[in-house]
Scaffold this motif. Structure first.
Motif, PDB file in Angstrom:
ATOM      1  N   CYS A   1     -32.889 -41.633   6.211  1.00 27.47           N
ATOM      2  CA  CYS A   1     -33.452 -40.500   6.948  1.00 27.47           C
ATOM      3  C   CYS A   1     -34.760 -40.883   7.638  1.00 27.47           C
ATOM      4  O   CYS A   1     -34.998 -40.493   8.788  1.00 27.47           O
TER       5      CYS A   1
ATOM      6  N   LEU B   1     -24.699 -35.951   7.194  1.00 26.33           N
ATOM      7  CA  LEU B   1     -25.847 -35.246   7.771  1.00 26.33           C
ATOM      8  C   LEU B   1     -25.960 -35.434   9.282  1.00 26.33           C
ATOM      9  O   LEU B   1     -26.371 -34.521   9.996  1.00 26.33           O
TER      10      LEU B   1
ATOM     11  N   CYS C   1     -24.415 -30.465  10.501  1.00 27.18           N
ATOM     12  CA  CYS C   1     -25.557 -29.894   9.779  1.00 27.18           C
ATOM     13  C   CYS C   1     -26.690 -29.653  10.792  1.00 27.18           C
ATOM     14  O   CYS C   1     -27.588 -30.483  10.930  1.00 27.18           O
TER      15      CYS C   1
ATOM     16  N   PHE D   1     -30.459 -30.043   9.698  1.00 28.22           N
ATOM     17  CA  PHE D   1     -30.939 -31.419   9.588  1.00 28.22           C
ATOM     18  C   PHE D   1     -31.303 -31.957  10.968  1.00 28.22           C
ATOM     19  O   PHE D   1     -32.345 -32.579  11.141  1.00 28.22           O
TER      20      PHE D   1
END
Length: 143
Positions: free
Chosen positions: A67, A119, A129, A132
């Motif tokens: 991420c 994600l 998503c 996100f």
């Protein structure tokens, strides 16, 4: 303030997702921790009462790394190698301490990758998503 940071929110979300997903898998696989089998392994504390497989710390470390790469990589590609080293180190230190087998860490990395792929996935050109995607876009703006 750090807690208002969108980058912090992305990373906190990644940690929570990793925790939930890892705990669910631990309940399915129920692998006994190495220190419970080998009396010569003496972890510095614990070990935790839940199963070893997959490593929740490795899952969280890798998902956070993925991420964070998503957030900073476009502007700071040199960060990728350093972040990967940190993701790898989280799982390895848990192995050295006697909490996990190496395969627990490998599974944590694979699980993190699958979570991350979900994600960032798109279906019919829309994020699976969207929250996100919004958080990542806001976090990128901070960098």
């Amino acid at each position: 303030m750090l807690f208002r940071s969108m980058t912090f929110r992305v990373l906190h979300g990644a940690q929570r997702i990793a925790e939930y997903v890892a705990v669910w898998h631990k309940a399915v696989f129920k692998r006994v921790r190495p220190s419970r089998i080998d009396p010569y392994l003496r972890p510095p504390f614990g070990p935790p009462g839940h199963a070893a497989f997959p490593s929740g710390h490795a899952t969280a470390g890798w998902l956070i790394q993925l991420c964070l790469n998503e957030v900073v990589n476009t502007k700071r590609p040199e960060a990728t190698a350093a972040l990967s080293a940190l993701g790898r180190r989280v799982g390895r230190l848990r192995e050295i301490a006697g909490f996990h087998y190496p395969s627990d860490s490998v599974a944590g990395r694979q699980l993190a990758q699958r979570c991350f792929d979900w994600l960032i996935a798109k279906k019919q050109n829309k994020p699976v998503c969207p929250e996100f995607s919004r958080l990542v876009a806001a976090a990128k703006a901070e960098w």
